[in-house]
Design a protein around this motif. Structure first.
Motif, PDB file in Angstrom:
ATOM      1  N   GLN A  82      10.470  -3.723  -0.645  1.00  0.00           N
ATOM      2  CA  GLN A  82      11.486  -2.968  -1.378  1.00  0.00           C
ATOM      3  C   GLN A  82      10.856  -2.117  -2.481  1.00  0.00           C
ATOM      4  O   GLN A  82      11.302  -0.995  -2.734  1.00  0.00           O
ATOM      5  N   PHE A  83       9.828  -2.631  -3.120  1.00  0.00           N
ATOM      6  CA  PHE A  83       9.151  -1.863  -4.171  1.00  0.00           C
ATOM      7  C   PHE A  83       8.517  -0.606  -3.571  1.00  0.00           C
ATOM      8  O   PHE A  83       8.623   0.489  -4.145  1.00  0.00           O
ATOM      9  N   ARG A  84       7.872  -0.749  -2.415  1.00  0.00           N
ATOM     10  CA  ARG A  84       7.249   0.412  -1.761  1.00  0.00           C
ATOM     11  C   ARG A  84       8.307   1.445  -1.346  1.00  0.00           C
ATOM     12  O   ARG A  84       8.082   2.649  -1.463  1.00  0.00           O
ATOM     13  N   GLN A  85       9.452   0.965  -0.881  1.00  0.00           N
ATOM     14  CA  GLN A  85      10.528   1.876  -0.488  1.00  0.00           C
ATOM     15  C   GLN A  85      11.024   2.699  -1.675  1.00  0.00           C
ATOM     16  O   GLN A  85      11.401   3.861  -1.515  1.00  0.00           O
ATOM     17  N   HIS A  86      11.027   2.107  -2.869  1.00  0.00           N
ATOM     18  CA  HIS A  86      11.531   2.801  -4.055  1.00  0.00           C
ATOM     19  C   HIS A  86      10.470   3.633  -4.768  1.00  0.00           C
ATOM     20  O   HIS A  86      10.797   4.630  -5.420  1.00  0.00           O
ATOM     21  N   HIS A  87       9.196   3.240  -4.670  1.00  0.00           N
ATOM     22  CA  HIS A  87       8.155   3.905  -5.449  1.00  0.00           C
ATOM     23  C   HIS A  87       7.070   4.560  -4.612  1.00  0.00           C
ATOM     24  O   HIS A  87       6.212   5.251  -5.159  1.00  0.00           O
ATOM     25  N   GLY A  88       7.085   4.308  -3.308  1.00  0.00           N
ATOM     26  CA  GLY A  88       6.074   4.913  -2.446  1.00  0.00           C
ATOM     27  C   GLY A  88       4.718   4.252  -2.528  1.00  0.00           C
ATOM     28  O   GLY A  88       3.760   4.708  -1.895  1.00  0.00           O
ATOM     29  N   LEU A  89       4.605   3.204  -3.331  1.00  0.00           N
ATOM     30  CA  LEU A  89       3.352   2.476  -3.511  1.00  0.00           C
ATOM     31  C   LEU A  89       3.635   0.986  -3.503  1.00  0.00           C
ATOM     32  O   LEU A  89       4.739   0.550  -3.853  1.00  0.00           O
ATOM     33  N   SER A  90       2.641   0.197  -3.148  1.00  0.00           N
ATOM     34  CA  SER A  90       2.788  -1.249  -3.242  1.00  0.00           C
ATOM     35  C   SER A  90       2.766  -1.641  -4.711  1.00  0.00           C
ATOM     36  O   SER A  90       2.256  -0.890  -5.563  1.00  0.00           O
ATOM     37  N   PRO A  91       3.311  -2.810  -5.068  1.00  0.00           N
ATOM     38  CA  PRO A  91       3.254  -3.251  -6.472  1.00  0.00           C
ATOM     39  C   PRO A  91       1.827  -3.281  -7.021  1.00  0.00           C
ATOM     40  O   PRO A  91       1.592  -2.885  -8.172  1.00  0.00           O
ATOM     41  N   LYS A  92       0.885  -3.722  -6.215  1.00  0.00           N
ATOM     42  CA  LYS A  92      -0.503  -3.814  -6.661  1.00  0.00           C
ATOM     43  C   LYS A  92      -1.089  -2.443  -6.955  1.00  0.00           C
ATOM     44  O   LYS A  92      -1.731  -2.224  -8.002  1.00  0.00           O
ATOM     45  N   THR A  93      -0.854  -1.488  -6.042  1.00  0.00           N
ATOM     46  CA  THR A  93      -1.370  -0.131  -6.239  1.00  0.00           C
ATOM     47  C   THR A  93      -0.689   0.545  -7.424  1.00  0.00           C
ATOM     48  O   THR A  93      -1.339   1.235  -8.219  1.00  0.00           O
ATOM     49  N   TRP A  94       0.633   0.342  -7.553  1.00  0.00           N
ATOM     50  CA  TRP A  94       1.380   0.943  -8.665  1.00  0.00           C
ATOM     51  C   TRP A  94       0.853   0.406  -9.996  1.00  0.00           C
ATOM     52  O   TRP A  94       0.694   1.156 -10.951  1.00  0.00           O
ATOM     53  N   ARG A  95       0.588  -0.889 -10.044  1.00  0.00           N
ATOM     54  CA  ARG A  95       0.063  -1.493 -11.273  1.00  0.00           C
ATOM     55  C   ARG A  95      -1.291  -0.882 -11.634  1.00  0.00           C
ATOM     56  O   ARG A  95      -1.534  -0.538 -12.810  1.00  0.00           O
ATOM     57  N   LYS A  96      -2.190  -0.718 -10.661  1.00  0.00           N
ATOM     58  CA  LYS A  96      -3.500  -0.120 -10.926  1.00  0.00           C
ATOM     59  C   LYS A  96      -3.356   1.315 -11.412  1.00  0.00           C
ATOM     60  O   LYS A  96      -4.072   1.747 -12.322  1.00  0.00           O
ATOM     61  N   GLN A  97      -2.416   2.050 -10.804  1.00  0.00           N
ATOM     62  CA  GLN A  97      -2.176   3.430 -11.227  1.00  0.00           C
ATOM     63  C   GLN A  97      -1.720   3.479 -12.679  1.00  0.00           C
ATOM     64  O   GLN A  97      -2.175   4.327 -13.462  1.00  0.00           O
ATOM     65  N   GLN A  98      -0.821   2.576 -13.057  1.00  0.00           N
ATOM     66  CA  GLN A  98      -0.324   2.534 -14.432  1.00  0.00           C
ATOM     67  C   GLN A  98      -1.436   2.146 -15.414  1.00  0.00           C
ATOM     68  O   GLN A  98      -1.500   2.667 -16.526  1.00  0.00           O
TER      69      GLN A  98
END
Length: 289
Positions: free
Chosen positions: A245-261
């Motif tokens: 669900q996180f990937r569907q909303h943000h286009g990234l996995s939670p792990k990748t999104w966290r690293k990006q942030q």
């Protein structure tokens, strides 16, 4: 069995014999009763007396029960009153139409006194549950939860749906579903889905997910909790469901999104440090010297 005498029930039935029979049965059980001979009178009396429950025949002249229900659901003062349909038809199509219209129950005629009173008891118990939930939870939703869970406000301002959003806000970490929300606010799941979608453009399930995603972002960005821990904290039974669900909303996995942030934050910190160093240098070596 007698029920609370303070409970007020409106019976909308065009057949005088049937209407009076229902009223007599209810009065014998200790209810306060109101009778209406047609849909127009029923709507007027519902708006005037605000009963605890409405029992309404479907087939009536001039205005049928479906129209009565639609009018009551459109009025914020009568929208959450439990509503039971009475009809001589028991086909699957008619039952489905009644429930999808937002009715809370559907009784066929003739119906036994036991079934009639049982249906009323069930609806009033569910209404009591809703009132209990408000009494025990409204003060909690008025307070701000910890900042890690409330850094973003995502619900629209729709007064008619405030109970829906309050329940989601108070319980989204408990793994709630559409059925849980519908039960809490006194609507059928199908009717609640249509009502919320019509007024917000999103389904109830979509708002539950949006609230969880809003809580997930600060947890991923500002804490050291693992993905598994965050998924559990947000009411997910497994991490895969949360990640999907996180990937569907943000286009990234939670792990990748966290690293990006984390990279973005590091970049901001580096720029801030450069600015501080520049200011310190100016103080040591004034411009123009």
């Amino acid at each position: 069995m007698r029920y609370e005498s303070s409970k007020k029930i409106l019976v909308i039935e065009d057949d005088a014999v049937t209407r009076n029979l229902f009223l007599e049965v209810l009065e014998a059980q200790g209810f306060d009763t109101i009778g209406a001979e047609d849909g127009v009178a029923g709507i007027q009396k519902a708006q005037e007396h605000l009963p605890d429950l409405v029992i309404c025949d479907i087939q009536m002249p001039d205005m049928d029960g479906y129209t009565v229900l639609a009018r009551l659901r459109q009025d914020p003062h009568t929208a959450i009153i439990p509503f039971i349909f009475l009809t001589g038809s028991n086909t699957q199509t008619d039952v489905r139409k009644g429930m999808e219209s937002g009715a809370d129950d559907y009784l066929t005629k003739p119906s036994s006194i036991e079934d009639f009173l049982r249906a009323i008891a069930v609806r009033l118990e569910k209404q009591a549950f809703l009132r209990y939930w408000y009494a025990t939870n409204s003060h909690q939703t008025a307070q701000s939860p910890p900042s890690s869970f409330n850094s973003e406000s995502i619900f629209p301002s729709v007064p008619q749906l405030q109970a829906v959003f309050d329940f989601i806000e108070a319980n989204y970490r408990q793994g709630i579903t559409l059925s849980d929300v519908a039960l809490a606010v006194g609507y059928s799941p199908a009717y609640l889905t249509n009502r919320v979608a019509k007024q917000t453009g999103e389904t109830v399930n979509a708002w539950i997910v949006k609230r969880r995603m809003a809580a997930a972002r600060p947890l991923l960005r500002d804490t050291n909790q693992t993905i598994d821990q965050i998924a559990i904290a947000l009411g997910y039974q497994n991490t895969c469901h949360f990640s999907r669900q996180f990937r569907q909303h943000h286009g990234l996995s939670p792990k990748t999104w966290r690293k990006q942030q984390q990279l973005l934050q590091s970049s901001k910190n580096a720029k801030l440090q450069l600015i501080k160093n520049h200011d310190a240098l100016e103080k040591l070596v004034p411009l123009g010297c």
